[in-house]
Write a protein that holds these residues in place. Structure first.
Motif, PDB file in Angstrom:
ATOM      1  N   SER A  20      11.233   9.425  -0.396  1.00 33.60           N
ATOM      2  CA  SER A  20       9.806   9.699  -0.163  1.00 33.60           C
ATOM      3  C   SER A  20       9.705  10.979   0.658  1.00 33.60           C
ATOM      4  O   SER A  20      10.699  11.460   1.208  1.00 33.60           O
ATOM      5  N   CYS A  21       8.488  11.526   0.740  1.00 33.27           N
ATOM      6  CA  CYS A  21       8.245  12.725   1.551  1.00 33.27           C
ATOM      7  C   CYS A  21       7.415  12.336   2.775  1.00 33.27           C
ATOM      8  O   CYS A  21       6.377  11.677   2.632  1.00 33.27           O
ATOM      9  N   ASN A  22       7.878  12.742   3.948  1.00 29.89           N
ATOM     10  CA  ASN A  22       7.156  12.362   5.161  1.00 29.89           C
ATOM     11  C   ASN A  22       5.829  13.093   5.309  1.00 29.89           C
ATOM     12  O   ASN A  22       5.025  12.758   6.176  1.00 29.89           O
ATOM     13  N   PHE A  23       5.592  14.097   4.453  1.00 26.67           N
ATOM     14  CA  PHE A  23       4.339  14.839   4.520  1.00 26.67           C
ATOM     15  C   PHE A  23       3.395  14.467   3.367  1.00 26.67           C
ATOM     16  O   PHE A  23       2.400  15.131   3.136  1.00 26.67           O
ATOM     17  N   CYS A  24       3.709  13.403   2.647  1.00 24.27           N
ATOM     18  CA  CYS A  24       2.902  13.001   1.496  1.00 24.27           C
ATOM     19  C   CYS A  24       1.469  12.681   1.917  1.00 24.27           C
ATOM     20  O   CYS A  24       1.237  11.983   2.915  1.00 24.27           O
ATOM     21  N   THR A  25       0.515  13.187   1.149  1.00 18.13           N
ATOM     22  CA  THR A  25      -0.906  13.005   1.475  1.00 18.13           C
ATOM     23  C   THR A  25      -1.600  12.017   0.544  1.00 18.13           C
ATOM     24  O   THR A  25      -2.818  11.875   0.589  1.00 18.13           O
ATOM     25  N   THR A  26      -0.818  11.313  -0.296  1.00 18.27           N
ATOM     26  CA  THR A  26      -1.420  10.418  -1.283  1.00 18.27           C
ATOM     27  C   THR A  26      -2.334   9.384  -0.628  1.00 18.27           C
ATOM     28  O   THR A  26      -3.421   9.081  -1.142  1.00 18.27           O
ATOM     29  N   HIS A  27      -1.904   8.840   0.512  1.00 18.80           N
ATOM     30  CA  HIS A  27      -2.701   7.804   1.181  1.00 18.80           C
ATOM     31  C   HIS A  27      -4.032   8.336   1.719  1.00 18.80           C
ATOM     32  O   HIS A  27      -4.924   7.560   2.049  1.00 18.80           O
ATOM     33  N   GLN A  28      -4.174   9.664   1.786  1.00 15.90           N
ATOM     34  CA  GLN A  28      -5.408  10.253   2.294  1.00 15.90           C
ATOM     35  C   GLN A  28      -6.431  10.526   1.182  1.00 15.90           C
ATOM     36  O   GLN A  28      -7.546  10.953   1.464  1.00 15.90           O
ATOM     37  N   LEU A  29      -6.066  10.285  -0.058  1.00 13.51           N
ATOM     38  CA  LEU A  29      -6.905  10.706  -1.178  1.00 13.51           C
ATOM     39  C   LEU A  29      -7.964   9.680  -1.571  1.00 13.51           C
ATOM     40  O   LEU A  29      -8.920  10.023  -2.276  1.00 13.51           O
ATOM     41  N   VAL A  30      -7.799   8.423  -1.156  1.00 12.76           N
ATOM     42  CA  VAL A  30      -8.783   7.391  -1.507  1.00 12.76           C
ATOM     43  C   VAL A  30      -9.208   6.636  -0.256  1.00 12.76           C
ATOM     44  O   VAL A  30      -8.463   6.578   0.736  1.00 12.76           O
ATOM     45  N   ASP A  31     -10.405   6.060  -0.322  1.00 12.91           N
ATOM     46  CA  ASP A  31     -10.896   5.284   0.810  1.00 12.91           C
ATOM     47  C   ASP A  31     -10.444   3.827   0.697  1.00 12.91           C
ATOM     48  O   ASP A  31      -9.643   3.478  -0.179  1.00 12.91           O
ATOM     49  N   ASP A  32     -10.958   2.977   1.560  1.00 13.33           N
ATOM     50  CA  ASP A  32     -10.542   1.570   1.584  1.00 13.33           C
ATOM     51  C   ASP A  32     -10.897   0.837   0.301  1.00 13.33           C
ATOM     52  O   ASP A  32     -10.287  -0.194  -0.029  1.00 13.33           O
ATOM     53  N   ASN A  33     -11.886   1.356  -0.408  1.00 12.40           N
ATOM     54  CA  ASN A  33     -12.290   0.732  -1.671  1.00 12.40           C
ATOM     55  C   ASN A  33     -11.541   1.296  -2.873  1.00 12.40           C
ATOM     56  O   ASN A  33     -11.792   0.900  -4.015  1.00 12.40           O
ATOM     57  N   GLY A  34     -10.643   2.245  -2.614  1.00 15.19           N
ATOM     58  CA  GLY A  34      -9.888   2.845  -3.702  1.00 15.19           C
ATOM     59  C   GLY A  34     -10.613   3.963  -4.417  1.00 15.19           C
ATOM     60  O   GLY A  34     -10.162   4.427  -5.472  1.00 15.19           O
ATOM     61  N   ASP A  35     -11.721   4.433  -3.847  1.00 12.80           N
ATOM     62  CA  ASP A  35     -12.486   5.522  -4.449  1.00 12.80           C
ATOM     63  C   ASP A  35     -12.009   6.868  -3.913  1.00 12.80           C
ATOM     64  O   ASP A  35     -11.602   6.971  -2.749  1.00 12.80           O
ATOM     65  N   PRO A  36     -12.053   7.929  -4.734  1.00 12.11           N
ATOM     66  CA  PRO A  36     -11.612   9.260  -4.286  1.00 12.11           C
ATOM     67  C   PRO A  36     -12.394   9.746  -3.073  1.00 12.11           C
ATOM     68  O   PRO A  36     -13.615   9.572  -2.994  1.00 12.11           O
ATOM     69  N   LYS A  37     -11.689  10.356  -2.129  1.00  7.00           N
ATOM     70  CA  LYS A  37     -12.320  10.857  -0.905  1.00  7.00           C
ATOM     71  C   LYS A  37     -12.636  12.350  -0.972  1.00  7.00           C
ATOM     72  O   LYS A  37     -13.390  12.865  -0.162  1.00  7.00           O
ATOM     73  N   GLY A  38     -12.037  13.056  -1.894  1.00  2.82           N
ATOM     74  CA  GLY A  38     -12.239  14.499  -1.958  1.00  2.82           C
ATOM     75  C   GLY A  38     -10.921  15.227  -1.926  1.00  2.82           C
ATOM     76  O   GLY A  38      -9.842  14.637  -2.087  1.00  2.82           O
TER      77      GLY A  38
END
Length: 266
Positions: free
Chosen positions: A57-75
């Motif tokens: 894995s990459c310690n700088f991965c931003t995947t978890h920042q891409l969706v909100d708690d409901n699984g919708d895109p954040k931007g």
């Protein structure tokens, strides 16, 4: 057909573009730019394709920042990174989108900014060299408009300034310097722009209650500005005056001795 047209468009863009699964990190699509640099990486884990197969894995991965708690895109999430395999710098923009099978995937667009990064490094190095050189210059430097407005300055010792910077920056030479000196300098400013030749000027000023002598070299920067390099020549003036007095005293003695010899001879 719409999906195929989209892939064709992505293949024509001069940037790294790839799509990966949000959960498994499996690469689902890589455009032609990516394929030319990394080969056929579809089906591989993104970290093994772009970083190293030795990590999971990459310690700088931003995947978890891409969706909100409901699984919708954040931007869009944006960062700059240095690619270990290619040695290039990229401006990376990632976002979550729905793929053709309706699952949420990660879309990443990486624009090569290596040339910009190298230019920034060169600029910083140039600025460091310039600052180092300026610190070693004992002269006063002033940038003025053609009309005589003080625009910028550099001085290694503020005691040499006639006034504090906030009292002269943005003001005219006529507001800061004595009229006779200001008029001489303004005359040189005009001569500099008319002749495109360096102008020199010597003058004295009362600086913080002490009389000092200065020599100025004025050179044009462009049609509306000129650089003035001012050197404190007070010590030289005192040395010249001491030497003049010594010569005068010596000549007086010689004259007196000559007169005495003439009297004795007579």
């Amino acid at each position: 057909k719409a999906h195929q047209r989209l892939l064709t468009v992505l293949d024509s863009i001069n940037a790294m573009i790839y799509v990966s699964d949000m959960e498994s990190h499996e690469i689902l699509f890589a455009n032609q730019y990516v394929r030319e640099k990394f080969g056929d990486i579809v089906g591989k884990k993104c970290w093994s394709a772009f970083q190293s197969e030795k990590i999971d894995s990459c310690n700088f991965c931003t995947t978890h920042q891409l969706v909100d708690d409901n699984g919708d895109p954040k931007g869009i999430t944006r960062r700059e990174f240095h690619d270990q395999k290619t040695g290039r710098w990229y401006d990376s923009q990632t976002r979550a989108i729905k793929w053709i099978d309706d699952r949420m995937v990660r879309l990443e667009v990486d624009i090569d900014i290596t040339d910009r990064k190298q230019a920034e490094v060169q600029l910083r190095e140039s600025e460091i060299r310039s600052r180092t050189m300026l610190k070693s210059i004992p002269d006063l430097l002033f940038i003025n408009s053609r009309e005589g407005i003080f625009l910028d300055y550099h001085v290694y010792d503020k005691k040499l300034l006639l006034a504090e910077p906030e009292q002269f920056l943005g003001k005219s030479i006529k507001e800061v310097l004595p009229a006779n000196v200001a008029n001489q300098i303004l005359h040189c400013f005009e001569a500099v722009h008319e002749t495109k030749q360096v102008q020199t000027l010597a003058y004295d000023l009362d600086v913080r209650g002490v009389k000092k002598w200065f020599e100025a070299w004025i050179t044009p920067m462009d049609n509306q500005r000129q650089l003035t390099v001012v050197r404190d020549i007070t010590d030289r003036k005192y040395a010249e005056e001491a030497l003049r007095q010594e010569y005068s005293f010596r000549n007086t003695i010689i004259d007196k001795v000559a007169e005495g010899l003439c009297v004795c001879h007579a």
